[in-house]
Motif scaffolding. Structure first.
Motif, PDB file in Angstrom:
ATOM      1  N   ALA A  58       0.830  -1.205   0.000  1.00  0.00           N
ATOM      2  CA  ALA A  58       0.000   0.000   0.000  1.00  0.00           C
ATOM      3  C   ALA A  58       0.865   1.257   0.000  1.00  0.00           C
ATOM      4  O   ALA A  58       0.613   2.208  -0.749  1.00  0.00           O
ATOM      5  CB  ALA A  58      -0.936  -0.004   1.203  1.00  0.00           C
ATOM      6  N   SER A  59       1.905   1.269   0.830  1.00  0.00           N
ATOM      7  CA  SER A  59       2.791   2.428   0.875  1.00  0.00           C
ATOM      8  C   SER A  59       3.566   2.577  -0.432  1.00  0.00           C
ATOM      9  O   SER A  59       3.701   3.681  -0.966  1.00  0.00           O
ATOM     10  CB  SER A  59       3.771   2.288   2.046  1.00  0.00           C
ATOM     11  OG  SER A  59       4.667   3.377   2.078  1.00  0.00           O
ATOM     12  N   PHE A 117       2.737   1.593  -3.453  1.00  0.00           N
ATOM     13  CA  PHE A 117       1.925   1.891  -4.627  1.00  0.00           C
ATOM     14  C   PHE A 117       1.165   3.208  -4.512  1.00  0.00           C
ATOM     15  O   PHE A 117       0.705   3.737  -5.521  1.00  0.00           O
ATOM     16  CB  PHE A 117       0.931   0.755  -4.880  1.00  0.00           C
ATOM     17  CG  PHE A 117       1.591  -0.564  -5.239  1.00  0.00           C
ATOM     18  CD1 PHE A 117       2.960  -0.656  -5.458  1.00  0.00           C
ATOM     19  CD2 PHE A 117       0.838  -1.721  -5.340  1.00  0.00           C
ATOM     20  CE1 PHE A 117       3.567  -1.869  -5.775  1.00  0.00           C
ATOM     21  CE2 PHE A 117       1.427  -2.939  -5.665  1.00  0.00           C
ATOM     22  CZ  PHE A 117       2.796  -3.011  -5.880  1.00  0.00           C
ATOM     23  N   THR A 118       1.020   3.729  -3.286  1.00  0.00           N
ATOM     24  CA  THR A 118       0.328   5.010  -3.114  1.00  0.00           C
ATOM     25  C   THR A 118       1.268   6.155  -2.769  1.00  0.00           C
ATOM     26  O   THR A 118       0.878   7.324  -2.841  1.00  0.00           O
ATOM     27  CB  THR A 118      -0.736   4.913  -2.004  1.00  0.00           C
ATOM     28  OG1 THR A 118      -0.090   4.684  -0.742  1.00  0.00           O
ATOM     29  CG2 THR A 118      -1.733   3.788  -2.300  1.00  0.00           C
ATOM     30  N   ARG A 145       2.520   6.892   0.212  1.00  0.00           N
ATOM     31  CA  ARG A 145       2.273   7.493   1.523  1.00  0.00           C
ATOM     32  C   ARG A 145       2.565   6.495   2.633  1.00  0.00           C
ATOM     33  O   ARG A 145       2.656   5.297   2.399  1.00  0.00           O
ATOM     34  CB  ARG A 145       0.829   7.979   1.630  1.00  0.00           C
ATOM     35  CG  ARG A 145      -0.204   6.886   1.467  1.00  0.00           C
ATOM     36  CD  ARG A 145      -1.626   7.425   1.584  1.00  0.00           C
ATOM     37  NE  ARG A 145      -2.605   6.368   1.443  1.00  0.00           N
ATOM     38  CZ  ARG A 145      -2.977   5.560   2.427  1.00  0.00           C
ATOM     39  NH1 ARG A 145      -2.429   5.690   3.635  1.00  0.00           N
ATOM     40  NH2 ARG A 145      -3.883   4.618   2.231  1.00  0.00           N
ATOM     41  N   SER A 205     -10.736  -1.528   2.085  1.00  0.00           N
ATOM     42  CA  SER A 205      -9.475  -1.101   1.486  1.00  0.00           C
ATOM     43  C   SER A 205      -9.099  -2.060   0.364  1.00  0.00           C
ATOM     44  O   SER A 205      -9.143  -3.282   0.546  1.00  0.00           O
ATOM     45  CB  SER A 205      -8.355  -1.087   2.523  1.00  0.00           C
ATOM     46  OG  SER A 205      -7.088  -0.969   1.895  1.00  0.00           O
ATOM     47  N   PRO A 239       2.070  -0.199  -9.975  1.00  0.00           N
ATOM     48  CA  PRO A 239       2.352   0.976 -10.809  1.00  0.00           C
ATOM     49  C   PRO A 239       3.270   0.691 -11.995  1.00  0.00           C
ATOM     50  O   PRO A 239       3.813   1.620 -12.572  1.00  0.00           O
ATOM     51  CB  PRO A 239       3.012   1.943  -9.819  1.00  0.00           C
ATOM     52  CG  PRO A 239       3.697   1.052  -8.844  1.00  0.00           C
ATOM     53  CD  PRO A 239       2.810  -0.159  -8.700  1.00  0.00           C
ATOM     54  N   GLY A 250      -3.662  -4.163  -4.349  1.00  0.00           N
ATOM     55  CA  GLY A 250      -4.663  -3.109  -4.270  1.00  0.00           C
ATOM     56  C   GLY A 250      -5.374  -2.894  -5.585  1.00  0.00           C
ATOM     57  O   GLY A 250      -5.918  -3.821  -6.176  1.00  0.00           O
ATOM     58  N   SER A 251      -5.339  -1.664  -6.054  1.00  0.00           N
ATOM     59  CA  SER A 251      -5.984  -1.332  -7.326  1.00  0.00           C
ATOM     60  C   SER A 251      -5.056  -1.545  -8.513  1.00  0.00           C
ATOM     61  O   SER A 251      -5.408  -1.227  -9.644  1.00  0.00           O
ATOM     62  CB  SER A 251      -6.466   0.120  -7.297  1.00  0.00           C
ATOM     63  OG  SER A 251      -5.402   0.999  -6.952  1.00  0.00           O
TER      64      SER A 251
END
Length: 369
Positions: A330-331, A333-334, A336, A347, A359, A355-356
């Motif tokens: 999550a960190s 790919f986003t 943050r 989530s 990248p 996740g979605s």
């Protein structure tokens, strides 16, 4: 009074099944391997013949219908873990399954709920927790002899070539759930968490540097812990000089272990801080100590079954490690920081480790262009 003798079966007779068969054979008669299961009948029969297993089956369903077993060892690819564990729990059979336990936090939570309704239990293989060196370290930390933990380094730098990823289920989100963060470094940072306790926050990066896979082949994370310690966690399958390293810097000593796929007591070192030389005397290696292989955890599993308790590592314990995996993705790919407890229901990173979507382009999407 003699110890109970348990009836065990191994499901999935690939490479890691050998470690489970060896642990069963070295259990001192506490458990019997009574059946082997594989979708490839020839492989199941060959495995059964090698380990003197009385019967071989082509499916878990057939095994549970035909045999009375106390313990099922799941050595199948990760995408099968959750459905097969659910089938065992429905039959009231306890499961010991290889890492990663599931493909996602959502799957793990489904297992936790199913376990609450079953007389069986589910335990995850995180065997590095059970070596003598790790137990000694946790004991010294709990006694206060080492002072506060301040800093740690956790490195899993391994090498897996293209041939390794030619196995269809490897290197994909759908069947393996992730790259070295999910399937390789997980043993090392699970041991890290067993020493330092709950993690608080993660800031991470992941990349596909060299391997033609859907998943990452490298990840790096900065982690903070509830107790105030900080750590760096590196996971790689592109490192020609392979090593697995854990280093803990406490107020009064540095404790380190370097190995590859399993440590002995000889792999640990302790370096006291100036003025605390006596701390080193508390670290007494044992030439006959338990190695960090499946034997140690399997003995602990049998001990728990003897006591009528849930065997280690429980699903709740494994969830902390799996939540860290999800947080790294999550960190990464986003872009943050991710805090513990943040990836709840709804989530995308609780539903899937990517996740979605990662990248980077997948091999299939690149080939179509």
């Amino acid at each position: 009074m003699s110890q109970p003798r348990y009836r065990a079966a191994i499901v999935g007779t690939g490479g890691i099944a050998t470690a489970h068969a060896q642990a069963l054979a070295r259990s001192g008669g506490r458990a019997d391997l009574v059946a082997a299961v594989d979708v490839d009948p020839d492989r199941a029969r060959t495995f059964a013949a090698t380990w003197n297993v009385p019967r071989a089956y082509a499916s878990l369903t057939e095994l549970l219908r035909e045999e009375e077993v106390d313990l099922v060892h799941l050595c199948t690819p990760p995408l099968l873990h959750a459905p097969q564990a659910l089938e065992c729990l429905a039959a009231g059979v306890t499961v010991l399954m290889e890492k990663p336990p599931t493909l996602s936090l959502a799957e793990l939570d489904t297992l936790i709920e199913a376990e609450r309704r079953s007389t069986g239990h589910v335990a995850t293989v995180f065997q590095h927790r059970f070596g003598a060196g790790a137990a000694r370290l946790r004991g010294l930390l709990a006694s206060g002899e080492l002072g506060r933990p301040l800093l740690a380094t956790c490195l899993t730098q391994w090498y897996r070539d293209e041939a390794y990823f030619a196995v269809p289920w490897r290197g994909t989100w759908e069947s393996e759930g992730g790259g070295p963060t999910m399937g390789h470094g997980i043993h090392q940072f699970d041991l890290l968490f067993s020493v330092l306790g709950p993690w608080r926050e993660v800031s991470a990066m992941a990349a596909r540097q060299a391997r033609d896979t859907e998943t990452e082949d490298v990840s790096m994370a900065l982690v903070t812990f509830d107790g105030g310690a900080m750590a760096t966690v590196v996971n790689s399958v592109v490192s020609p000089r392979e090593t697995s390293v854990l280093r803990f810097d406490f107020e009064r000593a540095t404790v380190e272990v370097e190995h590859l796929y399993g440590y002995t007591d000889d792999d640990w070192t302790i370096t006291p801080a100036p003025g605390h030389e006596k701390v080193a005397e508390l670290w007494q290696p044992d030439p006959d100590a338990v190695r960090s292989n499946h034997d140690g955890q399997f003995a602990a599993v049998l001990d728990a079954l003897d006591r009528g308790e849930a065997p280690p590592v429980t699903l709740e314990e494994a969830r902390r490690t799996m939540e860290f995996v999800a947080a790294v993705y999550a960190s990464s790919f986003t872009g943050r920081r991710v805090r513990s407890g943040e990836l709840g229901p709804g989530s995308p990173f609780a539903e899937r480790m990517d996740g979605s979507g990662a990248p980077w382009k997948t091999p299939s999407s690149e080939a179509s262009q």
